[in-house]
Design a protein around this motif. Sequence first.
Motif, PDB file in Angstrom:
ATOM      1  N   VAL A  42       0.838  -1.201   0.000  1.00  0.00           N
ATOM      2  CA  VAL A  42       0.000   0.000   0.000  1.00  0.00           C
ATOM      3  C   VAL A  42       0.873   1.252   0.000  1.00  0.00           C
ATOM      4  CG1 VAL A  42      -1.699   1.339   1.304  1.00  0.00           C
ATOM      5  CG2 VAL A  42      -1.943  -1.152   1.128  1.00  0.00           C
ATOM      6  N   GLY A  43       1.948   1.240   0.781  1.00  0.00           N
ATOM      7  CA  GLY A  43       2.840   2.389   0.842  1.00  0.00           C
ATOM      8  C   GLY A  43       3.454   2.747  -0.505  1.00  0.00           C
ATOM      9  N   LYS A  44       3.681   1.747  -1.349  1.00  0.00           N
ATOM     10  CA  LYS A  44       4.264   1.995  -2.668  1.00  0.00           C
ATOM     11  C   LYS A  44       3.285   2.653  -3.626  1.00  0.00           C
ATOM     12  CE  LYS A  44       7.729  -1.633  -2.190  1.00  0.00           C
ATOM     13  NZ  LYS A  44       8.181  -2.987  -2.585  1.00  0.00           N
ATOM     14  N   LEU A  45       2.005   2.720  -3.230  1.00  0.00           N
ATOM     15  CA  LEU A  45       1.027   3.476  -4.021  1.00  0.00           C
ATOM     16  C   LEU A  45       1.089   4.964  -3.707  1.00  0.00           C
ATOM     17  CD1 LEU A  45      -2.062   1.076  -3.675  1.00  0.00           C
ATOM     18  CD2 LEU A  45      -0.267   1.076  -5.407  1.00  0.00           C
ATOM     19  N   LYS A  46       1.910   5.321  -2.724  1.00  0.00           N
ATOM     20  CA  LYS A  46       2.174   6.707  -2.315  1.00  0.00           C
ATOM     21  C   LYS A  46       0.908   7.464  -1.878  1.00  0.00           C
ATOM     22  CE  LYS A  46       6.273   7.015  -5.240  1.00  0.00           C
ATOM     23  NZ  LYS A  46       7.153   6.639  -4.120  1.00  0.00           N
ATOM     24  N   PRO A  47       0.126   6.896  -0.955  1.00  0.00           N
ATOM     25  CA  PRO A  47      -1.000   7.664  -0.405  1.00  0.00           C
ATOM     26  C   PRO A  47      -0.466   8.827   0.428  1.00  0.00           C
ATOM     27  CG  PRO A  47      -0.674   5.643   0.841  1.00  0.00           C
ATOM     28  CD  PRO A  47       0.269   5.570  -0.328  1.00  0.00           C
ATOM     29  N   VAL A  48      -1.220   9.904   0.496  1.00  0.00           N
ATOM     30  CA  VAL A  48      -0.759  11.080   1.239  1.00  0.00           C
ATOM     31  C   VAL A  48      -1.200  11.034   2.697  1.00  0.00           C
ATOM     32  CG1 VAL A  48      -0.698  12.524  -0.821  1.00  0.00           C
ATOM     33  CG2 VAL A  48      -2.795  12.415   0.541  1.00  0.00           C
ATOM     34  N   ASN A  49      -2.053  10.089   3.055  1.00  0.00           N
ATOM     35  CA  ASN A  49      -2.526   9.945   4.436  1.00  0.00           C
ATOM     36  C   ASN A  49      -1.729   8.894   5.182  1.00  0.00           C
ATOM     37  OD1 ASN A  49      -3.878   7.992   2.608  1.00  0.00           O
ATOM     38  ND2 ASN A  49      -4.843   7.263   4.488  1.00  0.00           N
ATOM     39  N   LYS A  50      -1.731   9.007   6.501  1.00  0.00           N
ATOM     40  CA  LYS A  50      -1.205   7.922   7.324  1.00  0.00           C
ATOM     41  C   LYS A  50      -2.221   6.788   7.282  1.00  0.00           C
ATOM     42  CE  LYS A  50       1.511  10.729  10.536  1.00  0.00           C
ATOM     43  NZ  LYS A  50       1.733  11.086  11.972  1.00  0.00           N
ATOM     44  N   PHE A  51      -1.743   5.571   7.165  1.00  0.00           N
ATOM     45  CA  PHE A  51      -2.668   4.455   6.986  1.00  0.00           C
ATOM     46  C   PHE A  51      -2.172   3.232   7.749  1.00  0.00           C
ATOM     47  CE2 PHE A  51       0.595   3.779   3.845  1.00  0.00           C
ATOM     48  CZ  PHE A  51       0.784   2.406   3.869  1.00  0.00           C
ATOM     49  N   SER A  52      -3.078   2.305   7.956  1.00  0.00           N
ATOM     50  CA  SER A  52      -2.732   0.977   8.458  1.00  0.00           C
ATOM     51  C   SER A  52      -3.702  -0.007   7.837  1.00  0.00           C
ATOM     52  CB  SER A  52      -2.799   0.917   9.983  1.00  0.00           C
ATOM     53  OG  SER A  52      -4.118   1.173  10.428  1.00  0.00           O
ATOM     54  N   VAL A  53      -3.241  -1.215   7.626  1.00  0.00           N
ATOM     55  CA  VAL A  53      -4.084  -2.280   7.092  1.00  0.00           C
ATOM     56  C   VAL A  53      -4.691  -3.018   8.281  1.00  0.00           C
ATOM     57  CG1 VAL A  53      -4.139  -4.417   5.749  1.00  0.00           C
ATOM     58  CG2 VAL A  53      -2.711  -2.495   4.986  1.00  0.00           C
ATOM     59  N   VAL A  54      -6.011  -2.937   8.421  1.00  0.00           N
ATOM     60  CA  VAL A  54      -6.718  -3.531   9.561  1.00  0.00           C
ATOM     61  C   VAL A  54      -7.267  -4.884   9.132  1.00  0.00           C
ATOM     62  CG1 VAL A  54      -8.557  -3.244  11.256  1.00  0.00           C
ATOM     63  CG2 VAL A  54      -7.296  -1.238  10.408  1.00  0.00           C
ATOM     64  N   ILE A  55      -6.651  -5.951   9.623  1.00  0.00           N
ATOM     65  CA  ILE A  55      -6.971  -7.310   9.180  1.00  0.00           C
ATOM     66  C   ILE A  55      -8.131  -7.880   9.990  1.00  0.00           C
ATOM     67  CG2 ILE A  55      -6.040  -9.660   8.993  1.00  0.00           C
ATOM     68  CD1 ILE A  55      -3.290  -8.340   8.474  1.00  0.00           C
ATOM     69  N   SER A  56      -9.017  -8.580   9.313  1.00  0.00           N
ATOM     70  CA  SER A  56     -10.238  -9.073   9.962  1.00  0.00           C
ATOM     71  C   SER A  56      -9.998 -10.296  10.831  1.00  0.00           C
ATOM     72  CB  SER A  56     -11.294  -9.423   8.901  1.00  0.00           C
ATOM     73  OG  SER A  56     -10.958 -10.631   8.219  1.00  0.00           O
ATOM     74  N   SER A  57      -9.118 -11.206  10.385  1.00  0.00           N
ATOM     75  CA  SER A  57      -9.040 -12.517  11.016  1.00  0.00           C
ATOM     76  C   SER A  57      -7.594 -12.916  11.238  1.00  0.00           C
ATOM     77  CB  SER A  57      -9.730 -13.569  10.134  1.00  0.00           C
ATOM     78  OG  SER A  57     -11.046 -13.156   9.822  1.00  0.00           O
ATOM     79  N   ARG A  58      -7.240 -13.121  12.484  1.00  0.00           N
ATOM     80  CA  ARG A  58      -5.861 -13.446  12.821  1.00  0.00           C
ATOM     81  C   ARG A  58      -5.562 -14.916  12.530  1.00  0.00           C
ATOM     82  NH1 ARG A  58      -2.787 -11.549  18.306  1.00  0.00           N
ATOM     83  NH2 ARG A  58      -0.769 -12.509  17.871  1.00  0.00           N
ATOM     84  N   THR A  59      -4.421 -15.173  11.885  1.00  0.00           N
ATOM     85  CA  THR A  59      -3.931 -16.540  11.703  1.00  0.00           C
ATOM     86  C   THR A  59      -2.487 -16.598  12.191  1.00  0.00           C
ATOM     87  OG1 THR A  59      -3.197 -16.134   9.413  1.00  0.00           O
ATOM     88  CG2 THR A  59      -5.432 -16.994   9.712  1.00  0.00           C
ATOM     89  N   ASP A  60      -2.110 -17.762  12.724  1.00  0.00           N
ATOM     90  CA  ASP A  60      -0.790 -17.925  13.316  1.00  0.00           C
ATOM     91  C   ASP A  60       0.250 -18.335  12.285  1.00  0.00           C
ATOM     92  OD1 ASP A  60      -1.728 -17.320  15.870  1.00  0.00           O
ATOM     93  OD2 ASP A  60      -2.326 -19.397  16.226  1.00  0.00           O
ATOM     94  N   SER A  61       1.474 -18.391  12.717  1.00  0.00           N
ATOM     95  CA  SER A  61       2.581 -18.826  11.873  1.00  0.00           C
ATOM     96  C   SER A  61       2.283 -20.202  11.290  1.00  0.00           C
ATOM     97  CB  SER A  61       3.868 -18.871  12.702  1.00  0.00           C
ATOM     98  OG  SER A  61       4.940 -19.372  11.947  1.00  0.00           O
ATOM     99  N   GLY A  62       2.445 -20.337   9.973  1.00  0.00           N
ATOM    100  CA  GLY A  62       2.236 -21.613   9.309  1.00  0.00           C
ATOM    101  C   GLY A  62       0.825 -21.863   8.829  1.00  0.00           C
ATOM    102  N   VAL A  63      -0.148 -21.068   9.290  1.00  0.00           N
ATOM    103  CA  VAL A  63      -1.541 -21.216   8.871  1.00  0.00           C
ATOM    104  C   VAL A  63      -1.747 -20.461   7.554  1.00  0.00           C
ATOM    105  CG1 VAL A  63      -3.956 -20.764   9.477  1.00  0.00           C
ATOM    106  CG2 VAL A  63      -2.327 -21.489  11.236  1.00  0.00           C
ATOM    107  N   HIS A  64      -2.567 -21.018   6.675  1.00  0.00           N
ATOM    108  CA  HIS A  64      -2.783 -20.451   5.342  1.00  0.00           C
ATOM    109  C   HIS A  64      -4.159 -19.794   5.248  1.00  0.00           C
ATOM    110  CE1 HIS A  64       0.548 -23.194   4.673  1.00  0.00           C
ATOM    111  NE2 HIS A  64      -0.235 -24.210   5.028  1.00  0.00           N
TER     112      HIS A  64
END
Length: 294
Positions: A42-64
Amino acid sequence: MRNSVTRYLIFFQYTGTKYCGVMKIPADRAVQGVGNHLESAVGKLKPVNKFSVVISSRTDSGVHALCNSAHVDIQRSGDKPPLPEHVLVDALNFHLKEEAIRITRAYRVHSDFHARHRAVSRTYVYRFAMGLRYATEMTVMENDLCWAIQNKTLDINAMQEAASLLLGTHDFSTFRASSADMHLKNPVKTLDQIQLEPGVSFSQRHFYRDVRFWELTFKSRSFLYKQVRRMTGALVAVGHGRLSVSQMQELLEARDSRAFPTTMTAPAHGLFLTRVQYSDTDLGTCVLDEQLFK
């Protein structure tokens, strides 16, 4: 005049083997989370706002995940119009091309939409294979994507009977692993679906015909930490005769995570998040060229 911020709901998939889970972690760690790479793209799209990607569902290491989701706010510079959804998908995938992560869809949503809070259900599928003498016999096409079980037989009827005990609304404290935020989450969950059925494998069809693949499907609005892996491990133990159906009932009624044998938890690499569902009301006003994703 500067454009306003546009909120997007994005759906994405990933192979979790090389990542430390889906959530963003400090940048100085050797192994990053899927979220780090999403935010970098997302940062490489050069948005002018501060942003964060808010993920809906947490998965652990190794989970797909075949389908996870997140929302992100993007404001373009000057008088540039908001990015069309299909352009956003293509642009993010261009910047993610070195990673085992792909954006599959994007929707423009209302500014108060929240990917995690507005999800009405999540579906997980756990894949396991039987008939292998050793885990190293697993075909390379399924390695790290399926739990290799040495036993050639399982008591499927007993597993289905035990699974029926988990359906509905229960306190699933026994089936959650300890975590720092354990006391913040309500252990009462409603399991809407639990289904055991034969799985499909390309490698089985063409080569490994003696190996039987199975899938356990779980659907709920939300799950506790490692709940699906613990339920899977317990059900497989029932199938092996190491745990009785009545003992499964006792585990559920114990409502204590310490009652669960830690060695019974199914490994991460057989687990897939397959769907995050939203209501038609939330997505009904989204602008999306459906033909791009058929």
